[in-house]
Design a protein around this motif. Structure first.
Motif, PDB file in Angstrom:
ATOM      1  N   TYR A  59       0.859   4.254  -2.582  1.00 50.78           N
ATOM      2  CA  TYR A  59       0.131   5.438  -2.121  1.00 50.78           C
ATOM      3  C   TYR A  59       0.830   6.201  -0.997  1.00 50.78           C
ATOM      4  N   PHE A  96       0.830  -1.203   0.000  1.00 49.87           N
ATOM      5  CA  PHE A  96       0.000   0.000   0.000  1.00 49.87           C
ATOM      6  C   PHE A  96       0.867   1.256   0.000  1.00 49.87           C
ATOM      7  N   MET A 149      -7.302   2.919  -4.652  1.00 47.44           N
ATOM      8  CA  MET A 149      -6.689   3.087  -3.340  1.00 47.44           C
ATOM      9  C   MET A 149      -7.540   2.428  -2.258  1.00 47.44           C
ATOM     10  N   LEU A 150      -8.844   2.671  -2.282  1.00 48.43           N
ATOM     11  CA  LEU A 150      -9.731   2.058  -1.302  1.00 48.43           C
ATOM     12  C   LEU A 150      -9.760   0.546  -1.463  1.00 48.43           C
ATOM     13  N   TRP A 163      -6.708  -0.781   0.103  1.00 51.23           N
ATOM     14  CA  TRP A 163      -6.703  -0.553   1.542  1.00 51.23           C
ATOM     15  C   TRP A 163      -7.638  -1.475   2.297  1.00 51.23           C
ATOM     16  N   THR A 169      -6.129  11.214   2.758  1.00 54.20           N
ATOM     17  CA  THR A 169      -6.436  11.277   1.329  1.00 54.20           C
ATOM     18  C   THR A 169      -7.929  11.041   1.092  1.00 54.20           C
ATOM     19  N   HIS A 170      -8.501  10.131   1.848  1.00 55.51           N
ATOM     20  CA  HIS A 170      -9.942   9.872   1.756  1.00 55.51           C
ATOM     21  C   HIS A 170     -10.735  11.164   1.984  1.00 55.51           C
ATOM     22  N   PHE A 213      -4.080   7.088   4.345  1.00 52.75           N
ATOM     23  CA  PHE A 213      -5.360   6.698   3.738  1.00 52.75           C
ATOM     24  C   PHE A 213      -6.477   7.634   4.158  1.00 52.75           C
ATOM     25  N   TYR A 246      -8.966   7.269  -6.265  1.00 56.40           N
ATOM     26  CA  TYR A 246      -9.588   6.857  -5.012  1.00 56.40           C
ATOM     27  C   TYR A 246     -10.082   5.414  -5.029  1.00 56.40           C
ATOM     28  N   ARG A 251      -2.332   4.293   7.781  1.00 53.54           N
ATOM     29  CA  ARG A 251      -3.671   4.712   8.183  1.00 53.54           C
ATOM     30  C   ARG A 251      -3.824   6.227   8.060  1.00 53.54           C
TER      31      ARG A 251
END
Length: 290
Positions: free
Chosen positions: A196, A192, A233-234, A237, A268-269, A265, A230, A262
């Motif tokens: 990212y 990850f 990435m999700l 994750w 960025t979320h 993520f 996104y 964490r």
């Protein structure tokens, strides 16, 4: 901005899309919308149609005819799985040293060995570590989700749950390393971060640290780029909060990258999820208008 492209299957991305955008307005998405969305992620139409067919055959998607148009929705079981996933992905639990643990103890008759294998697989996916044959352990915060998952799989009758403190003396870090495959979990976190690790810094520079302020009048290109960034990435994750059930940091190896992953993520979320959603909804509205 370079957009990472982790090696993800069509089916994984489709499940992410339904989890994000397929639970509103009746929960129905036409195949054309899925093709458009996956097309933005670099996948062709035949591959998307094939993946939808496989998900339908597995009972993940149900086909619904509306106005002569084929649309798909999550099956009740898949919807339950996605809702449960949100609890783990977006409201992660982190145990404290000295906190309580849950034991899952199961016994399966020899004639039902396939169920034994299924139980082991499910407990591993739920983040449990293996202490001994038929004895699995996790921080107590995952208990209720685990009970719901096993009940939905028809496995609850084989398992007894006990919650309490771990009273033995010794190095908990060493014991946790025996019970969980921390090398495999660390490799997932590293993967990850490889894709990212710069996500938060890059998007903060682009958006000035606030994705919401860009939403009232963002360019179509910006929304599309956020979507393309996104959703994969999700997807990458979402397996981590299961593999790591919230083990106390003090029990994990020095230099553990989990907290930094964490932070990246969730930061960025918060920045790009609204922009990605705006793009997805524009594709759905376009298909509806057509």
């Amino acid at each position: 901005m370079d957009i990472p492209a982790p090696p993800l299957r069509h089916q994984q991305l489709i499940l992410t899309i339904y989890g994000l955008y397929g639970r509103r307005g009746g929960g129905l998405l036409p195949v054309s919308v899925l093709i458009d969305m996956l097309g933005d992620l670099g996948h062709d139409a035949p591959g998307v149609r094939s993946a939808v067919s496989r998900l339908k055959a597995k009972g993940v998607l149900n086909s619904v005819k509306t106005g002569g148009l084929a649309k798909y929705e999550l099956s009740p079981r898949a919807l339950e799985m996605v809702n449960e996933g949100d609890e783990r992905i977006f409201a992660p639990y982190r145990g404290e040293p000295g906190g309580q643990w849950v034991l899952a103890i199961f016994s399966v008759p020899e004639a039902m060995r396939d169920r034994r294998h299924q139980l082991r697989t499910e407990l591993t996916r739920l983040g449990f570590g293996s202490m001994a044959a038929g004895v699995w352990i996790a921080p107590a915060g995952v208990r209720e989700g685990a009970k719901r998952r096993l009940a939905s799989r028809g496995l609850a009758d084989f398992v007894e749950f006990f919650t309490g403190e771990y009273a033995a003396e010794g190095d908990m870090r060493q014991r946790v390393a025996q019970w969980w495959d921390l090398e495999a979990l660390g490799a997932q976190i590293t993967e990850f971060m490889d894709y990212y690790g710069n996500a938060l810094a890059d998007w903060s520079d682009l958006l000035g640290g606030d994705g919401e302020s860009a939403l009232p009048n963002p360019s179509a290109e910006l929304r599309r780029d956020a979507f393309r960034y996104y959703v994969p990435m999700l997807t990458l994750w979402r397996r981590l909060p299961y593999s790591d059930p919230g083990l106390p940091l003090e029990y994990l190896p020095e230099g553990w990258q989990g907290p930094e992953a964490r932070r990246i993520f969730f930061g960025t979320h918060r920045l790009i999820a609204p922009l990605a959603e705006a793009h997805a909804m524009s594709l759905a509205a376009k298909a509806q208008a057509a």
